[in-house]
Design a protein around this motif. Structure first.
Motif, PDB file in Angstrom:
ATOM      1  N   GLU A 126       6.076  -9.143   0.845  1.00 52.93           N
ATOM      2  CA  GLU A 126       6.136 -10.562   0.502  1.00 52.93           C
ATOM      3  C   GLU A 126       4.787 -11.260   0.686  1.00 52.93           C
ATOM      4  OE1 GLU A 126       9.785 -12.680   1.802  1.00 52.93           O
ATOM      5  OE2 GLU A 126      10.278 -10.747   2.748  1.00 52.93           O
ATOM      6  N   ILE A 127       3.923 -10.694   1.534  1.00 52.85           N
ATOM      7  CA  ILE A 127       2.646 -11.353   1.827  1.00 52.85           C
ATOM      8  C   ILE A 127       1.425 -10.461   1.603  1.00 52.85           C
ATOM      9  CG2 ILE A 127       3.617 -13.023   3.460  1.00 52.85           C
ATOM     10  CD1 ILE A 127       2.598 -11.158   5.716  1.00 52.85           C
ATOM     11  N   ALA A 128       1.664  -9.213   1.172  1.00 47.80           N
ATOM     12  CA  ALA A 128       0.534  -8.283   1.031  1.00 47.80           C
ATOM     13  C   ALA A 128       0.818  -7.237  -0.042  1.00 47.80           C
ATOM     14  CB  ALA A 128       0.268  -7.583   2.370  1.00 47.80           C
ATOM     15  N   HIS A 129      -0.239  -6.562  -0.434  1.00 45.93           N
ATOM     16  CA  HIS A 129      -0.106  -5.413  -1.320  1.00 45.93           C
ATOM     17  C   HIS A 129      -0.857  -4.251  -0.691  1.00 45.93           C
ATOM     18  CE1 HIS A 129      -4.158  -5.785  -3.300  1.00 45.93           C
ATOM     19  NE2 HIS A 129      -4.018  -7.019  -2.863  1.00 45.93           N
ATOM     20  N   SER A 130      -0.733  -3.081  -1.275  1.00 42.60           N
ATOM     21  CA  SER A 130      -1.278  -1.890  -0.644  1.00 42.60           C
ATOM     22  C   SER A 130      -1.802  -0.917  -1.691  1.00 42.60           C
ATOM     23  CB  SER A 130      -0.168  -1.221   0.182  1.00 42.60           C
ATOM     24  OG  SER A 130      -0.664  -0.134   0.898  1.00 42.60           O
ATOM     25  N   LYS A 150       0.345  -7.702  14.224  1.00 38.60           N
ATOM     26  CA  LYS A 150       1.649  -7.029  14.174  1.00 38.60           C
ATOM     27  C   LYS A 150       1.594  -5.596  13.621  1.00 38.60           C
ATOM     28  CE  LYS A 150       3.951 -11.118  14.686  1.00 38.60           C
ATOM     29  NZ  LYS A 150       4.910 -11.505  15.632  1.00 38.60           N
ATOM     30  N   VAL A 151       0.654  -5.321  12.744  1.00 39.97           N
ATOM     31  CA  VAL A 151       0.605  -4.002  12.097  1.00 39.97           C
ATOM     32  C   VAL A 151      -0.548  -3.200  12.712  1.00 39.97           C
ATOM     33  CG1 VAL A 151       0.600  -2.744   9.916  1.00 39.97           C
ATOM     34  CG2 VAL A 151       1.519  -5.075   9.998  1.00 39.97           C
ATOM     35  N   THR A 152      -0.252  -2.626  13.860  1.00 40.76           N
ATOM     36  CA  THR A 152      -1.251  -1.854  14.599  1.00 40.76           C
ATOM     37  C   THR A 152      -1.196  -0.385  14.174  1.00 40.76           C
ATOM     38  OG1 THR A 152       0.288  -1.316  16.369  1.00 40.76           O
ATOM     39  CG2 THR A 152      -0.954  -3.393  16.594  1.00 40.76           C
ATOM     40  N   GLU A 167       7.623 -10.505  11.938  1.00 40.33           N
ATOM     41  CA  GLU A 167       7.993 -11.910  12.138  1.00 40.33           C
ATOM     42  C   GLU A 167       6.758 -12.755  11.984  1.00 40.33           C
ATOM     43  OE1 GLU A 167      10.484 -13.119  15.316  1.00 40.33           O
ATOM     44  OE2 GLU A 167      11.509 -11.182  15.363  1.00 40.33           O
ATOM     45  N   MET A 168       6.829 -13.743  11.093  1.00 43.39           N
ATOM     46  CA  MET A 168       5.725 -14.675  10.922  1.00 43.39           C
ATOM     47  C   MET A 168       5.950 -15.874  11.823  1.00 43.39           C
ATOM     48  SD  MET A 168       3.724 -13.253   8.752  1.00 43.39           S
ATOM     49  CE  MET A 168       2.638 -14.506   8.107  1.00 43.39           C
TER      50      MET A 168
END
Length: 102
Positions: A5-9, A36-38, A100-101
């Motif tokens: 929802e907030i990023a692409h890859s 959050k994405v470690t 979670e934002m």
């Protein structure tokens, strides 16, 4: 919220190493995604696929994180029996992580 929802890859490969980037659409979300994405979260997310180390590189000027995942492609393109020998679907799988934002 799902990362898609907030990023692409994007994904790349070299031998038995998969390289997965995560790029936020809006740089205002980068700090939260970074927090959050470690590398540990990604290692756990891919635990059934990635057998080696996961190293995270930050590119804040681009709003991107880059994860280098070792021993991730079943031996590499010429040795793997997987349908997705290059690991291109790994980028789509990353985007399914819930965060979670604030």
């Amino acid at each position: 919220m799902k990362l898609w929802e907030i990023a692409h890859s994007r994904t790349g490969d070299k031998g038995n190493i998969s390289n997965v980037s995560l790029i936020v659409y809006d740089k205002k979300d980068f700090d939260t995604v970074s927090e959050k994405v470690t590398a540990d979260v990604v290692k756990e997310w891919y635990k059934d696929i990635v057998k080696g180390e996961v190293i995270r590189y930050e590119l804040p000027q681009l709003g991107a994180l880059n994860f280098v995942m070792h021993d991730a492609l079943g031996g590499g393109v010429t040795r793997s029996l997987a349908l997705d020998k290059h690991g291109k679907s790994l980028s789509s799988y990353l985007l399914d992580i819930d965060i979670e934002m604030e």
